[in-house]
Design an enzyme around this catalytic site. Sequence first.
Site, PDB file in Angstrom:
ATOM      1  N   ASP A   1      23.398  15.924 -49.972  1.00 16.64           N
ATOM      2  CA  ASP A   1      22.767  15.156 -51.203  1.00 16.64           C
ATOM      3  C   ASP A   1      21.670  14.708 -50.687  1.00 16.64           C
ATOM      4  O   ASP A   1      20.590  14.148 -51.633  1.00 16.64           O
ATOM      5  CB  ASP A   1      23.663  13.940 -51.175  1.00 16.64           C
ATOM      6  CG  ASP A   1      24.840  14.214 -52.584  1.00 16.64           C
ATOM      7  OD1 ASP A   1      24.536  14.863 -53.261  1.00 16.64           O
ATOM      8  OD2 ASP A   1      25.825  13.781 -52.189  1.00 16.64           O
TER       9      ASP A   1
HETATM   10  C1  BGC Z   1      24.508   9.201 -49.109  1.00 16.62           C
HETATM   11  C2  BGC Z   1      25.265  10.558 -49.096  1.00 16.62           C
HETATM   12  C3  BGC Z   1      25.788  10.567 -50.410  1.00 16.62           C
HETATM   13  C4  BGC Z   1      24.566  10.106 -51.527  1.00 16.62           C
HETATM   14  C5  BGC Z   1      25.036  10.100 -52.826  1.00 16.62           C
HETATM   15  C6  BGC Z   1      23.590   8.908 -49.957  1.00 16.62           C
HETATM   16  O1  BGC Z   1      23.070   7.710 -49.604  1.00 16.62           O
HETATM   17  O2  BGC Z   1      23.873   9.215 -47.524  1.00 16.62           O
HETATM   18  O3  BGC Z   1      26.228  10.803 -48.131  1.00 16.62           O
HETATM   19  O4  BGC Z   1      26.275  11.821 -50.560  1.00 16.62           O
HETATM   20  O5  BGC Z   1      24.224   9.187 -50.974  1.00 16.62           O
HETATM   21  O6  BGC Z   1      25.797   9.255 -53.356  1.00 16.62           O
HETATM   22  C1  NOJ Z   2      28.979  12.684 -49.238  1.00 14.75           C
HETATM   23  C2  NOJ Z   2      28.948  13.083 -50.535  1.00 14.75           C
HETATM   24  O1  NOJ Z   2      30.226  12.762 -51.215  1.00 14.75           O
HETATM   25  C3  NOJ Z   2      29.173  14.653 -50.628  1.00 14.75           C
HETATM   26  O2  NOJ Z   2      29.415  15.246 -52.092  1.00 14.75           O
HETATM   27  C4  NOJ Z   2      27.996  15.388 -49.925  1.00 14.75           C
HETATM   28  O3  NOJ Z   2      28.270  16.570 -49.920  1.00 14.75           O
HETATM   29  C5  NOJ Z   2      27.869  14.528 -48.643  1.00 14.75           C
HETATM   30  N1  NOJ Z   2      27.700  13.157 -48.661  1.00 14.75           N
HETATM   31  C6  NOJ Z   2      26.688  15.213 -47.851  1.00 14.75           C
HETATM   32  O4  NOJ Z   2      25.484  14.780 -48.397  1.00 14.75           O
END
Ligand code: BGC
Ligand code: NOJ
Length: 804
Positions: free
Chosen positions: A482
Amino acid sequence: MKYGHFDDINMEYVINTPYTPLPWINYLGENDMFGIISNTCGGYSFYKDAKLLRITRYRYNNVPRDMGGRYYYIKDGDSIWNPGFMPTKTPLDSYECRHGLNYSSFDSSKNQVEAKLTCFIPLHTNAEVHILKISNHSKEEKKLSVYGTCEFCLYNAVDDSNNFQRNYNTGEVLIDDHSVYHVTEYRERRNHFSFFYVNEKISGFDSDLDTFIGPMGSWEMPKAVKEGKSFSSVASGWSPIGALRNDLVLKPGEEKTLVYVLGFVINPYEEKYTKGGKINLIRAKELIKEVDSEKKAEDKLQELKEYWKKLMNIFHVSTPDDKFDRQANIWNQYQCMTTFQMSRSASYYESGIGRGMGFRDSCQDILGFVHLIPDKSRERILDLAAIQSEDGSTYHQYQPLSKKGNADIGGGFNDDPLWLVACTSAYLKETGDFSILDEKCAFDGKSPDKTLFDHLKASIFFTLDHKGPHGLPLIGRADWNDCLNLNCFSKYPGEPFQTVSNYESHKAESIFIAGMFVKYGEEFSDICFHLGKDELGKDVKDQVENMKKAVVNYGWDGEWFLRAYDAFENKVGSKDCSEGKIFIEPQGFCTLAGIGEKEGLGKKSMASVKKYLLDDYGVELLSPCYKSYHLELGEISSYPPGYKENGSVFTHTNPWVIIAETKVDNNEEAYDLLKRIAPPYIEDKSEIRRAEPYVYCQTIAGREAPHYGEGKNSFLTGTASWSFVAISQAILGVVPTLDGLKLDPHLPEEFKEVKIKRIYRGSTYQIHIKRVGKKSIAVDGRPVDNNLIKIEPGKNTYNIEMTI
Ligand code: BGC
Ligand code: NOJ
């Protein structure tokens, strides 16, 4: 250092001090009502949606962090204490918390009074039941006052924590001899209420927080409890609570049990009121009647335990390694069930008021629980497909209550569509139920004649229709990672990194999505061949081959797979970069997908992972970490080095590497990595890891972080499902396929003998593997030369002897 131990027989983790480094939590509930409960009785309860129908209140960023929950106060003369230690923190003579499968119990004592509290939600019941057993082990009579308490939330947890100008006026309760009913907003649009009940007639009550705790008071030592009184306060506005007092006299050796019920009731709108105009409490009374004695409550608890025993009997392994078995048989599968229920919505780190259910998260979760609850997997797959659009793109999240896509975040995460293929394929392989593909399933509420199969096809063609300059998939706002926001360019503080989208390059490509396409494109074409749709199957297979070529030609960096091309076609995750030279995701996924098999790329990629990314607690996401913010990369470079996506062990990705290692026959490496990440193996480092030693965390701080080895965001992580796939399919090699169960173990050398019981498509497979240095398989004594066990209709048990 440990703060407890595993009890494998009872499937519990036993905590023997309230002073764990962080609150160590557990979950209650299987169906609609849920609770989070910590080892000091903290947490909260909700119905279906932790944001919209919160039953008890939780204060965020509180001090101490774990405040508010199911608090029972025992007043024994001048001594006032809680079975879960909090909130009085009165030193106890003994304390033990047992977190079991969807129940938690606390056994504490003080001055020869023992309190045993067990909290759970009975199956198919909208109520938390708390059984409180109090015994007098002294030689004198004990006069005790017992206060059962809870603080109600005004249902919408966001509104509850900020709209005070309204909320301090709306609170309403009803009271009778056993209960406080929380009926705020029932007078207008709500048709539900909650209540807190005790099965003995109460000696006194309070329902107004301020009265109960007194001026400048707190839950730590409420005025009422301190004075051994109740003030009969009837909440009107402010903060409604349930504080039920029962005075007990216990003779020496006597034991007394109280049963408390925190319930939630929905009345049909036309039945909100009785003929006499009173709030209709009939459903509450009926609910109470199901559990209002010790016997009834204990029976329900037993029923819950039986339910779990049955679930945990579907897959059971016995190897020479206790920790491996504990993880495979109990805790990994339990965590998979939790991620099924919660997705990433409610934990002590996911606030329950933020994102709802993640699309890719929920799709991947299915891989870990499809063998346990196939019917619910089926339902979930169709719910997820319903938030896909006809062009194959999907919403990134949805709210569990409405099941509608979340418009705030929208879509544009280009890996999302392919995960739908992943989970549907897993469902088909597990169940053989191809009828799911014919289920009518509209695209985003439109064209209701479309089927689930059309959705899968749309997913595949979404990737094919969105390729960049090297023939690799375009990344969009981000892919699985993400935080790799290659088209976003967020400059201003507070802006969401993923949704700012001010630069659509149509160039940034993801080698990770390419790996996914190869894996799930292949699985999709297998499904097509199975259905006799050979032309489509062949077409997609050709596209898979093209994708493989594109990765070998443009996605290989010499010693490992590249991660991406950015919006300016610069390489990400290359030896040419000064930071972020190597990323884990494409190493794991491209290798497990078999890309570059002929050229030996997988072996090389795994060697590079070991050389550059492996630390004591697993494989880090990237190396070296980004030291400053890169506008062209986005959120990934926003984290300090070693945290989260910027180079922690982002545990979700590690099982991909385990699977990849088995794919290139590095069995010892696969096992070694499992031992670095799986919680039972690091239980004795709990003072470093700090998080619960019975579940995976999302991240473990990497070597470049000041707190190397510290776990964060425990419980709700895709690690659970992928780790179960890695353990059961890659290492143990029990692989569901469209045509039946296939055996393909990759056991470490020290596993000389392994026994596995697997219930699959209604039959029991008893699998016995022995290491003798020669490969053979016999089914019911008959040697077979194929490792795909042929399904024989009507056969209940398969006894399989396998030698390796
Ligand atoms: C987090 C991710 C997460 C994303 C979307 C980010 O701040 O580090 O792990 O998937 O937000 O919610
Ligand atoms: C947490 C999110 O819930 C997941 O969808 C994502 O793939 C990982 N973070 C990595 O960014």
